[in-house]
Design an enzyme around this catalytic site. Structure first.
Site, mmCIF file in Angstrom:
data_model
loop_
_atom_site.group_PDB
_atom_site.id
_atom_site.type_symbol
_atom_site.label_atom_id
_atom_site.label_comp_id
_atom_site.label_asym_id
_atom_site.label_seq_id
_atom_site.Cartn_x
_atom_site.Cartn_y
_atom_site.Cartn_z
ATOM 1 N N PRO A 84 0.819 -1.221 0.000
ATOM 2 C CA PRO A 84 0.000 0.000 0.000
ATOM 3 C C PRO A 84 0.850 1.267 0.000
ATOM 4 C CG PRO A 84 -0.644 -1.469 1.802
ATOM 5 C CD PRO A 84 0.558 -2.071 1.160
ATOM 6 N N GLU B 34 0.986 -6.485 7.234
ATOM 7 C CA GLU B 34 1.627 -6.087 8.498
ATOM 8 C C GLU B 34 3.019 -5.532 8.264
ATOM 9 O OE1 GLU B 34 0.364 -9.123 7.953
ATOM 10 O OE2 GLU B 34 -0.837 -9.830 9.663
ATOM 11 N N ARG C 53 -2.158 -8.004 -21.090
ATOM 12 C CA ARG C 53 -3.042 -7.661 -22.221
ATOM 13 C C ARG C 53 -2.404 -6.654 -23.178
ATOM 14 N NH1 ARG C 53 -6.049 -3.404 -21.795
ATOM 15 N NH2 ARG C 53 -7.859 -4.205 -22.920
HETATM 16 CL CL1 6GU Z 1 -0.063 -3.621 -3.413
HETATM 17 N N1 6GU Z 1 -0.986 -4.400 -1.067
HETATM 18 C C1 6GU Z 1 -1.854 -4.358 -0.056
HETATM 19 N N2 6GU Z 1 -1.688 -5.172 0.997
HETATM 20 N N3 6GU Z 1 -2.889 -3.530 -0.010
HETATM 21 C C2 6GU Z 1 -3.039 -2.734 -1.062
HETATM 22 C C3 6GU Z 1 -2.189 -2.731 -2.154
HETATM 23 C C4 6GU Z 1 -1.141 -3.596 -2.126
HETATM 24 N N4 6GU Z 1 -2.608 -1.812 -3.039
HETATM 25 C C5 6GU Z 1 -3.683 -1.279 -2.498
HETATM 26 N N5 6GU Z 1 -3.952 -1.815 -1.310
#
Ligand code: 6GU
Length: 268
Positions: free
Chosen positions: A94, A121, A159
């Site tokens: 994230p 985590e 794609r």
């Molecule tokens: Cl790449 N990983 C996680 N755990 N949550 C996310 C993400 C990635 N992208 C958006 N939310």
């Protein structure tokens, strides 16, 4: 293209890669996807892959050793020379940079792609500092791990590979490629529950239809994603249409309703 995915849950990838365009791309050898279970690269008795965070805090952190070893194994299998550049090793997290069509295009030009699926985590910081070349997020929400994000990235990249889609033209028409959202589309029946298909689409007048498509795409983009219009590749007359629609919007009109019809100046 060869894609290597490092994950604690390789079984999550079975069905998305076993259907439709993706399966066909694999069958045609346009892409090869190798799944690696990070746990297989942990050598203690219980194949431990995570541990408590130094300094405390909730949640377990993925240990660096198995991830480094898995990436190094893939690199040596590819025959990659350290320092020769051009091998993306991407951590899905994230905290990464927001994924976009232009990143997908960039990645689709390469021969290799290594993806590491983080757990939310956390991942030991030395993986970020000394192993990965980039970090990607697919949006501002939290997933349990990078697996679904990796599938999104691989789908968007594959794609774009030459030969994967039936017609190359369909790529140019896509939303985001032209910088606009897709225009409304219809198929038979011509009247469904009393709802009709717009006349112009039945006219056979290809120039009129193309103009309607552009205008509808612009209206939809202005209404739903106005920020995309700043970067969109628009002609002068189309910029003028945008300005007119915006002005009418601020004037309290309902022209931004996508279904409302509006004549362009040249039609008046
Ligand atoms: Cl790449 N990983 C996680 N755990 N949550 C996310 C993400 C990635 N992208 C958006 N939310």
């Amino acid at each position: 293209m060869r894609v290597d995915i490092l994950t604690l849950f390789p079984q999550m990838f079975q069905s998305p890669f076993s259907a439709g365009i993706f399966q066909r791309a694999i069958d045609q050898r346009l892409v090869e996807v190798n799944l690696h279970n990070i746990r297989d690269y942990s050598h203690d008795k219980h194949h431990v892959v995570d541990d408590y965070a130094y300094g405390g805090g909730a949640g377990m952190i993925l240990k660096p050793e198995p991830i480094f070893e898995a990436v190094e194994t893939v690199k040596s299998d590819i025959g990659f020379q350290e320092g020769s550049g051009g091998l993306p090793v991407i951590l899905l997290t994230p905290q990464g940079r927001p994924f976009s069509q232009s990143i997908a295009q960039e990645l689709s030009r390469g021969k290799y792609l290594i993806l590491i699926c983080g757990r939310y985590e956390g991942v030991d910081e030395r993986v970020r500092e000394h192993l990965v070349t980039d970090e990607i997020s697919i949006g501002d929400y939290v997933l349990n791990g990078g697996e679904l994000a990796a599938m999104v990235v691989v789908d968007a990249v594959v794609r774009l590979l030459p030969g994967v889609l039936g017609s190359e033209a369909s790529l140019l028409d896509d939303s985001y490629v032209a910088g606009l959202l897709e225009y409304p589309q219809y198929t038979r029946p011509q009247v469904f529950r009393g709802w009709t298909v717009p006349e112009v689409l039945l006219s056979g007048n290809h120039a009129q239809i193309a103009k309607w498509h552009r205008e509808q795409a612009i209206r939809r983009t202005l209404k739903r994603r106005p920020e995309l219009l700043d970067k969109a590749d628009l002609r002068t007359a189309e910029r003028q249409l945008v300005d007119r629609l915006k002005a009418e919007f601020h004037g309290g009109g309902v022209v931004l309703e996508e279904s409302a019809s509006l004549q362009s100046t040249s039609d008046k």
